[in-house]
Design a protein around this motif. Structure first.
Motif, PDB file in Angstrom:
ATOM      1  N   VAL A 125      37.115  33.733  31.619  1.00 44.22           N
ATOM      2  CA  VAL A 125      37.398  32.529  32.399  1.00 44.22           C
ATOM      3  C   VAL A 125      38.871  32.132  32.266  1.00 44.22           C
ATOM      4  O   VAL A 125      39.510  31.753  33.246  1.00 44.22           O
ATOM      5  CB  VAL A 125      36.463  31.377  31.979  1.00 44.22           C
ATOM      6  CG1 VAL A 125      36.871  30.059  32.612  1.00 44.22           C
ATOM      7  CG2 VAL A 125      35.014  31.714  32.340  1.00 44.22           C
ATOM      8  N   ASP A 126      39.423  32.245  31.067  1.00 41.10           N
ATOM      9  CA  ASP A 126      40.817  31.849  30.830  1.00 41.10           C
ATOM     10  C   ASP A 126      41.821  32.660  31.645  1.00 41.10           C
ATOM     11  O   ASP A 126      42.884  32.162  31.991  1.00 41.10           O
ATOM     12  CB  ASP A 126      41.166  31.948  29.346  1.00 41.10           C
ATOM     13  CG  ASP A 126      40.589  30.819  28.528  1.00 41.10           C
ATOM     14  OD1 ASP A 126      40.083  29.835  29.120  1.00 41.10           O
ATOM     15  OD2 ASP A 126      40.629  30.919  27.285  1.00 41.10           O
ATOM     16  N   ARG A 127      41.519  33.903  31.931  1.00 35.82           N
ATOM     17  CA  ARG A 127      42.496  34.727  32.646  1.00 35.82           C
ATOM     18  C   ARG A 127      42.294  34.745  34.155  1.00 35.82           C
ATOM     19  O   ARG A 127      43.121  35.284  34.881  1.00 35.82           O
ATOM     20  CB  ARG A 127      42.555  36.129  32.073  1.00 35.82           C
ATOM     21  CG  ARG A 127      41.424  37.016  32.382  1.00 35.82           C
ATOM     22  CD  ARG A 127      41.692  38.421  31.826  1.00 35.82           C
ATOM     23  NE  ARG A 127      40.494  39.201  31.818  1.00 35.82           N
ATOM     24  CZ  ARG A 127      39.884  39.663  32.906  1.00 35.82           C
ATOM     25  NH1 ARG A 127      40.393  39.440  34.085  1.00 35.82           N
ATOM     26  NH2 ARG A 127      38.772  40.366  32.813  1.00 35.82           N
ATOM     27  N   LEU A 128      41.211  34.131  34.631  1.00 33.75           N
ATOM     28  CA  LEU A 128      41.003  34.071  36.075  1.00 33.75           C
ATOM     29  C   LEU A 128      41.977  33.085  36.706  1.00 33.75           C
ATOM     30  O   LEU A 128      42.416  32.137  36.055  1.00 33.75           O
ATOM     31  CB  LEU A 128      39.556  33.667  36.385  1.00 33.75           C
ATOM     32  CG  LEU A 128      38.487  34.669  35.964  1.00 33.75           C
ATOM     33  CD1 LEU A 128      37.101  34.100  36.222  1.00 33.75           C
ATOM     34  CD2 LEU A 128      38.663  36.001  36.690  1.00 33.75           C
ATOM     35  N   GLU A 129      42.272  33.295  37.969  1.00 34.02           N
ATOM     36  CA  GLU A 129      43.212  32.428  38.684  1.00 34.02           C
ATOM     37  C   GLU A 129      42.619  32.017  40.019  1.00 34.02           C
ATOM     38  O   GLU A 129      41.700  32.648  40.537  1.00 34.02           O
ATOM     39  CB  GLU A 129      44.530  33.167  38.908  1.00 34.02           C
ATOM     40  CG  GLU A 129      45.240  33.548  37.630  1.00 34.02           C
ATOM     41  CD  GLU A 129      46.519  34.324  37.884  1.00 34.02           C
ATOM     42  OE1 GLU A 129      46.766  34.741  39.032  1.00 34.02           O
ATOM     43  OE2 GLU A 129      47.278  34.514  36.926  1.00 34.02           O
ATOM     44  N   ALA A 136      34.433  29.918  38.324  1.00 33.42           N
ATOM     45  CA  ALA A 136      33.986  30.220  36.960  1.00 33.42           C
ATOM     46  C   ALA A 136      33.864  28.951  36.127  1.00 33.42           C
ATOM     47  O   ALA A 136      32.887  28.778  35.382  1.00 33.42           O
ATOM     48  CB  ALA A 136      34.958  31.202  36.301  1.00 33.42           C
ATOM     49  N   ARG A 137      34.816  28.058  36.264  1.00 37.20           N
ATOM     50  CA  ARG A 137      34.763  26.800  35.501  1.00 37.20           C
ATOM     51  C   ARG A 137      33.586  25.930  35.945  1.00 37.20           C
ATOM     52  O   ARG A 137      32.958  25.258  35.125  1.00 37.20           O
ATOM     53  CB  ARG A 137      36.088  26.061  35.613  1.00 37.20           C
ATOM     54  CG  ARG A 137      37.166  26.718  34.766  1.00 37.20           C
ATOM     55  CD  ARG A 137      38.485  25.947  34.787  1.00 37.20           C
ATOM     56  NE  ARG A 137      39.441  26.553  33.886  1.00 37.20           N
ATOM     57  CZ  ARG A 137      40.163  27.640  34.150  1.00 37.20           C
ATOM     58  NH1 ARG A 137      40.031  28.267  35.297  1.00 37.20           N
ATOM     59  NH2 ARG A 137      41.027  28.111  33.271  1.00 37.20           N
ATOM     60  N   ARG A 138      33.256  25.959  37.230  1.00 38.41           N
ATOM     61  CA  ARG A 138      32.082  25.214  37.708  1.00 38.41           C
ATOM     62  C   ARG A 138      30.795  25.805  37.153  1.00 38.41           C
ATOM     63  O   ARG A 138      29.868  25.067  36.795  1.00 38.41           O
ATOM     64  CB  ARG A 138      32.045  25.193  39.240  1.00 38.41           C
ATOM     65  CG  ARG A 138      33.046  24.222  39.851  1.00 38.41           C
ATOM     66  CD  ARG A 138      32.837  24.042  41.348  1.00 38.41           C
ATOM     67  NE  ARG A 138      32.927  25.274  42.121  1.00 38.41           N
ATOM     68  CZ  ARG A 138      34.065  25.833  42.539  1.00 38.41           C
ATOM     69  NH1 ARG A 138      35.224  25.262  42.260  1.00 38.41           N
ATOM     70  NH2 ARG A 138      34.037  26.945  43.251  1.00 38.41           N
ATOM     71  N   ILE A 139      30.735  27.126  37.057  1.00 43.33           N
ATOM     72  CA  ILE A 139      29.551  27.783  36.493  1.00 43.33           C
ATOM     73  C   ILE A 139      29.376  27.362  35.045  1.00 43.33           C
ATOM     74  O   ILE A 139      28.289  26.957  34.627  1.00 43.33           O
ATOM     75  CB  ILE A 139      29.661  29.324  36.612  1.00 43.33           C
ATOM     76  CG1 ILE A 139      29.515  29.745  38.079  1.00 43.33           C
ATOM     77  CG2 ILE A 139      28.629  30.017  35.734  1.00 43.33           C
ATOM     78  CD1 ILE A 139      29.863  31.194  38.342  1.00 43.33           C
TER      79      ILE A 139
END
Length: 158
Positions: A125-129, A136-139
């Motif tokens: 999640v940290d490396r997604l943009e 991802a953060r909503r999931i």
């Protein structure tokens, strides 16, 4: 169908285990998981050795192997799946969150939830943009309102 890599990992973990430790581990771990009685070090070493025997695994091969290992309710197999994903976290994609969520829902014990959330989901999640990061953060945020306390714990760690 069992892949050669999964067969190697399973066979090695069985050989590394002991009946006495398996019984003690199964009682300690709980969650309805069986145990081979192999140590965490043996699991890590076995995954490392599998990587040497089967180098250059693609994204699809890594995720399929993790799913194959996870399919059996055996603690060491599931821990091996997590170690495999930890080793290959850089190749995981936002679309893998669906599979990771299913693993978390089926983990049954904190000893599997914690490393999966902290060492696989969080770095992913940290490396997604962009839009992928937002999705991802909503999931992960949705997990925090689930009835399953282990999934809520995963949301906190991820």
């Amino acid at each position: 169908m069992t892949t050669p890599a999964a067969e190697f990992i399973d066979r090695t973990l069985r050989m590394e285990g002991s009946p006495e430790r398996a019984e003690a581990d199964a009682a300690r771990i709980g969650g309805g998981l069986r145990s081979y009685g192999a140590s965490v070090g043996a699991v890590r070493g076995t995954v490392r050795d599998a990587g040497l025997r089967h180098p250059g695994l693609t994204h699809d091969e890594v995720t399929a192997l993790a799913a194959e290992l996870w399919a059996e309710p055996v603690f060491e197999r599931r821990l091996a799946a997590i170690v495999l994903l930890q080793r290959h976290v850089a190749m995981l994609r936002a679309s893998d969150l669906t599979r990771l969520e299913q693993f978390l829902r089926d983990a049954r014990v904190g000893e599997l939830v914690d490393p999966l959330a902290a060492d696989v989901v969080r770095p992913l999640v940290d490396r997604l943009e962009g839009a992928e990061a937002g999705r991802a953060r909503r999931i992960v945020a949705r997990w925090s309102s689930e009835s399953d306390p282990l999934l809520r714990r995963a949301a906190t760690l991820a």
